[in-house]
Design an enzyme around this catalytic site. Structure first.
Site, PDB file in Angstrom:
ATOM      1  N   LEU A  54      -5.842   6.648   6.873  1.00  0.00           N
ATOM      2  CA  LEU A  54      -6.983   5.504   7.253  1.00  0.00           C
ATOM      3  C   LEU A  54      -8.029   6.315   6.450  1.00  0.00           C
ATOM      4  O   LEU A  54      -8.325   7.529   6.348  1.00  0.00           O
ATOM      5  CB  LEU A  54      -7.240   5.611   8.613  1.00  0.00           C
ATOM      6  CG  LEU A  54      -8.558   4.863   9.116  1.00  0.00           C
ATOM      7  CD1 LEU A  54      -8.194   4.199  10.509  1.00  0.00           C
ATOM      8  CD2 LEU A  54      -9.685   5.616   9.055  1.00  0.00           C
ATOM      9  N   CYS A 101       4.790  -3.201   5.172  1.00  0.00           N
ATOM     10  CA  CYS A 101       3.727  -1.924   4.737  1.00  0.00           C
ATOM     11  C   CYS A 101       2.681  -2.421   4.083  1.00  0.00           C
ATOM     12  O   CYS A 101       2.838  -3.270   3.286  1.00  0.00           O
ATOM     13  CB  CYS A 101       4.330  -0.733   4.067  1.00  0.00           C
ATOM     14  SG  CYS A 101       3.453   0.479   3.627  1.00  0.00           S
ATOM     15  N   HIS A 136       2.651  -5.045   1.244  1.00  0.00           N
ATOM     16  CA  HIS A 136       3.232  -5.031  -0.099  1.00  0.00           C
ATOM     17  C   HIS A 136       4.892  -4.589  -0.032  1.00  0.00           C
ATOM     18  O   HIS A 136       5.422  -4.283  -0.932  1.00  0.00           O
ATOM     19  CB  HIS A 136       2.470  -3.861  -0.892  1.00  0.00           C
ATOM     20  CG  HIS A 136       2.155  -2.524  -0.508  1.00  0.00           C
ATOM     21  ND1 HIS A 136       0.953  -2.059  -0.376  1.00  0.00           N
ATOM     22  CD2 HIS A 136       2.652  -1.816   0.468  1.00  0.00           C
ATOM     23  CE1 HIS A 136       0.719  -0.928   0.281  1.00  0.00           C
ATOM     24  NE2 HIS A 136       1.973  -0.704   0.635  1.00  0.00           N
ATOM     25  N   HIS A 156       0.301  -2.395  -6.456  1.00  0.00           N
ATOM     26  CA  HIS A 156       0.329  -2.000  -4.818  1.00  0.00           C
ATOM     27  C   HIS A 156      -0.737  -0.552  -4.841  1.00  0.00           C
ATOM     28  O   HIS A 156      -1.271  -0.263  -3.580  1.00  0.00           O
ATOM     29  CB  HIS A 156       1.369  -2.047  -4.083  1.00  0.00           C
ATOM     30  CG  HIS A 156       2.127  -0.754  -3.992  1.00  0.00           C
ATOM     31  ND1 HIS A 156       2.682  -0.314  -4.966  1.00  0.00           N
ATOM     32  CD2 HIS A 156       2.401  -0.055  -2.820  1.00  0.00           C
ATOM     33  CE1 HIS A 156       3.408   1.017  -4.885  1.00  0.00           C
ATOM     34  NE2 HIS A 156       3.268   1.033  -3.372  1.00  0.00           N
ATOM     35  N   ALA A 187      -0.989   3.592  -6.772  1.00  0.00           N
ATOM     36  CA  ALA A 187      -1.000   4.520  -8.139  1.00  0.00           C
ATOM     37  C   ALA A 187       0.425   4.807  -8.510  1.00  0.00           C
ATOM     38  O   ALA A 187       0.703   4.624  -9.735  1.00  0.00           O
ATOM     39  CB  ALA A 187      -1.686   5.760  -7.903  1.00  0.00           C
ATOM     40  N   GLY A 188       1.234   4.865  -7.599  1.00  0.00           N
ATOM     41  CA  GLY A 188       2.613   5.308  -7.957  1.00  0.00           C
ATOM     42  C   GLY A 188       2.842   7.020  -8.145  1.00  0.00           C
ATOM     43  O   GLY A 188       2.171   7.291  -8.972  1.00  0.00           O
TER      44      GLY A 188
END
Lengths: 142, 484
Positions: free
Chosen positions: B211, B104, B332, B407, B409-410
C-alpha cells in the site's frame, strides 16, 4: 545439503535431497516453511495429518507442499518437522501419500515472519537420482 | 535452442509462425530488453519467457498473436506480461493464463489534499496506516465471515463489502466490472479454498504487494488528467493486492483439474503448468466460474482495504473519509469474456492477461462514463523507491493488443540475489533519506523487493507509450510504503 534454494526470476526454486524419496519430501516441506518463517524458532507442539494423491511422484511432491500451505492457513499454524508415514503406488496413475506435520500456532514475532508463499507450482519440476541421493525440485510462487 | 525474432517496428518484435504455432508471437519491448530475452534462449536458460510465448501460440483457438508486454519475464506456462485471447467456440481456457492470484491488481484512491498538506505528518500517517492495514504472513482482516457469507462475497464482490458499510456505491462505479463480475458460481470453488478465506478479507498479503501513499509528480496530458480528476502534487493511495489464499487455492485446485482435462481433450502439454480445457467443456466452464469467484474476492479485498485506508487518513490527518475517492481499480491476472475485432469482425473472446493490465480505449462501454472520452485508466505500479504511472487506453491498443498494457516493472534479480545484495534495514534507511518511509512486517521481505531488483518502470512504460497502445497521463512518486 538436505535442501537448497535455487535462483528463479520472480520467485523461489527449492531443491530437496534425501537418501529416500520420503526424506526428500520432508526436506522439501522444511524448505517451504523456511521461505515463510525462521523454522528454527518453531516448536513441535501440535500436529496435523496430511493426505494427498497424484498421478506421479513429482506431482505428489507439489500436491504435498500445497496441502501443507492450505493446512497452515486453515489452522493458523507453521510447521518445522515432517514424518512421511507412507508413499504408495496404487495403480499406474495414482500415488498416495500420508504424513504428519509438526509445528505450532503462528506467532509473527517469535517466528520472525518472512514472506507468504502463494503456491507450489509445476514449474521447474524435477525428480532425479544422483548417486545414492534423490532430489525433488519445484518453484514456489511468492 | 534458437527462436527466430524479427523486428517489426522500433518497439514491436515478432516470432514468425512456425512448427505448431497457430499464430505468431508478438512482443512489445525495446532493443535492450529484446536482446536480453533472446540471449536467455540462446544460453538455454531453464526459465525462459520467449519459449513460453511460443508455447502459448500453439494453444487451440488462439487469435491474432501470442502477445507479451515490455515487463515480460518467465512465469508459469504463460510468461508474466503475456496476453492470450481465444475464440470462445473453438478455443481454450488455461490456468496458466491467470495463475495463483486471480485478479491481483491495483486500486488507486485520490484525495483532495496535496503533498504540502501532509508535510511533517508523514510519519504519523505511516504509523497509522501500518497499524490499521493487516499485512504479512498470518495477518487477519477485521471482517470475519461465515461459509454462507463467503459464498455471497464470491458472487457480489466489492458490493458485499459496500453493503456492509465499508465504502460507498460510488466506489463501485470506478472499478472494472463495477466491482462485481457476473458468472461467479461458488460451487466451482472448493471448501478448502473457502476455509482459507474466512479471515483474509481486508488483508494486504506480502511479496510484491504493497500500500503506497504517493503524490502526482508530473503531468503529461493536461486534458486527460483533468478528466481523471488529477492535479499536481495531489495525494494518491495505491493498493496492490489480490484474492489472497482463496485465489491461490483456486489455482492449485484447477491446475490438477485442467491437467486431466488437457489429457482428456488431447491438448498437448508443452510445459507442465500450461494446462487448459476447451472453454465450452464442463471443466472449462467450471474453471471460468471459479476465476470469476476469485475476481470478486479480490475486488472485495481491495474494497475492505480502501475502507481501512480512509479510517487511517481520518485518524492521522483528520481528513474527511468521503473526500478520498476511488480513482480506479484494475486487475492484472484475469481471463475475461470480451468482444474484440478480429479480421474485421467482432468476436467473443476469452482474454487471458497474466501480469498484464486491461487498457480499454475511449468509448468502450466498460469504461466509466466520466472517463469515457479519454479511455480506461491504466495503473502501473513501480517499486518502493521509484515511481508509478497512470496511463490511458487507446484505440490503437484495442486494435493491436485486445486493449492491454503493462502491469509493472518486472523483476530482473531473483529474490535470493536481492537478499544477498541488499539488507532490509539499510534499504529502509536509504529510502528514508530520499523522503520515502517504508513500514514492513518483515525486513528480509523488504530486501527482496529492493528497487534495484526490478526493471526500470519508466523504460517499460515508455515502450507502451511510444508504441501507442497506452498513453502516459501522470507520474506519481512514493512518500510512504506499507509492506507485508
Amino acid at each position: 545439503m538436505p535442501y537448497e534454494f535455487i535462483e528463479h526470476g520472480a520467485d523461489v526454486g527449492i531443491r530437496a535431497w534425501g537418501k529416500t524419496i520420503d526424506e526428500s519430501f520432508a526436506e522439501g516441506a522444511k524448505a517451504l516453511f523456511d521461505i515463510m518463517v525462521d523454522i528454527n524458532k518453531v516448536e513441535k507442539q501440535d500436529s496435523v495429518d496430511i493426505k494427498c494423491e497424484a498421478r506421479d511422484i513429482p506431482a505428489l511432491f507439489v500436491g504435498w507442499l500445497n496441502k501443507l500451505l492450505a493446512q497452515a492457513d486453515i489452522n493458523g499454524m507453521v510447521f518445522r518437522d515432517f514424518k512421511i508415514a507412507e508413499i504408495t503406488q496404487t495403480d499406474d496413475k495414482t500415488y498416495k501419500l500420508s504424513a504428519q506435520a509438526f509445528g505450532e500456532r503462528l506467532d509473527r514475532d517469535k517466528h520472525a515472519i518472512k514472506v507468504e508463499a502463494k503456491a507450489a507450482t509445476y514449474y521447474g519440476l524435477k525428480f532425479e537420482k544422483k548417486g545414492d541421493d534423490y532430489y525433488l525440485q519445484c518453484v514456489i510462487d511468492i | 535452442m534458437k527462436i527466430d525474432v524479427k523486428q517489426i517496428s522500433k518497439y514491436i518484435w515478432e516470432i514468425p509462425k512456425s512448427g505448431e504455432m497457430l499464430v505468431p508471437g508478438r512482443i512489445y519491448a525495446d532493443k535492450e530488453l529484446m536482446e536480453h530475452l533472446i540471449s536467455d534462449v540462446e544460453k538455454g536458460k531453464e526459465w525462459n519467457a520467449l519459449v513460453q510465448v511460443v508455447n502459448v501460440a500453439c494453444l487451440p483457438g488462439i487469435q491474432k498473436a501470442s502477445i507479451a508486454m515490455a515487463d515480460i519475464h518467465p512465469g508459469y506456462g504463460f510468461a508474466i506480461g503475456a496476453i492470450g485471447a481465444f475464440d470462445t467456440e473453438t478455443g481454450v481456457i488455461s490456468v496458466a493464463g491467470v495463475g495463483f492470484d486471480c485478479n491481483c491488481g491495483v486500486r488507486t484512491l485520490r484525495a483532495q489534499i496535496t503533498r504540502d498538506d501532509i508535510k511533517g505528518k508523514e510519519e504519523k500517517l505511516a504509523n497509522e496506516l501500518f497499524m490499521t492495514i493487516p499485512a504479512g504472513l498470518g495477518s487477519q482482516g477485521q471482517i470475519k465471515l461465515s461459509l454462507s457469507e463467503i459464498d455471497e462475497v464470491l458472487i457480489k464482490g466489492a458490493r458485499f463489502v459496500v453493503e456492509h458499510g465499508y465504502g460507498w456505491e460510488e466506489d463501485l462505479t470506478y472499478m472494472e466490472e463495477e466491482g462485481c463480475i457476473k458468472g461467479a458460481d461458488p460451487k466451482a470453488v472448493s471448501y478448502e479454498a473457502k476455509q482459507r478465506q474466512f479471515k483474509q478479507i481486508g488483508t494486504l498479503g506480502s511479496g510484491n504487494h504493497y500500500l503506497e501513499v504517493q503524490y502526482v509528480s508530473e503531468i503529461y496530458d493536461d486534458v486527460a488528467a483533468k478528466v481523471y480528476g488529477l492535479f499536481p502534487n495531489q495525494i494518491l493511495v495505491s493498493i496492490h493486492c489480490g484474492s489472497r489464499a482463496l485465489g491461490h487455492q483456486i489455482g492449485t485446485d484447477y491446475l490438477k483439474i485442467l491437467e486431466a482435462a488437457s489429457r482428456k481433450y488431447n491438448i498437448p502439454i508443452r510445459e507442465r503448468e500450461l494446462v487448459c480445457a476447451p472453454f465450452k467443456s464442463e471443466e472449462g466452464k467450471r474453471y471460468f466460474s471459479a476465476i470469476n469467484c476469485g475476481i470478486n474476492a479480490a475486488f472485495a479485498n481491495r474494497q475492505a482495504l480502501t475502507h481501512l485506508t480512509r479510517k487511517a487518513f481520518n485518524s492521522a490527518l483528520n481528513v474527511d473519509e468521503k473526500s478520498i475517492r476511488t480513482f480506479y481499480d484494475i486487475g492484472h491476472n484475469t481471463a475475461k469474456l470480451e468482444k474484440h475485432k478480429v479480421d474485421g469482425q467482432m468476436k467473443n473472446l476469452i482474454v487471458h492477461r497474466k501480469g498484464a493490465t486491461r487498457a480499454f480505449g475511449p468509448g468502450r462501454p466498460e469504461v466509466p462514463d466520466t472517463y469515457k472520452s479519454i479511455g480506461q485508466p491504466v495503473l502501473v505500479g513501480g517499486t518502493m523507491g521509484t515511481c508509478s504511472y497512470i496511463l490511458h487506453g487507446t484505440e490503437q491498443g484495442m486494435e493491436e493488443v485486445f486493449g492491454t498494457a503493462v502491469h509493472g516493472a518486472g523483476r530482473v534479480s531473483s529474490r535470493e540475489q536481492a537478499k544477498r545484495r541488499w539488507r532490509g534495514t539499510e534499504l529502509v534507511k536509504q529510502l528514508q533519506e530520499q523522503g520515502i518511509i517504508i513500514k514492513g512486517h518483515s525486513l528480509p521481505g523488504v530486501a527482496e523487493e529492493a528497487p534495484g531488483a526490478y526493471k526500470d518502470v519508466t523504460r517499460v512504460v515508455d515502450v507502451v507509450h511510444n508504441a501507442g497502445i497506452a498513453k502516459k497521463v501522470v507520474m506519481t512518486k512514493p512518500l510512504i510504503s506499507i509492506k507485508g
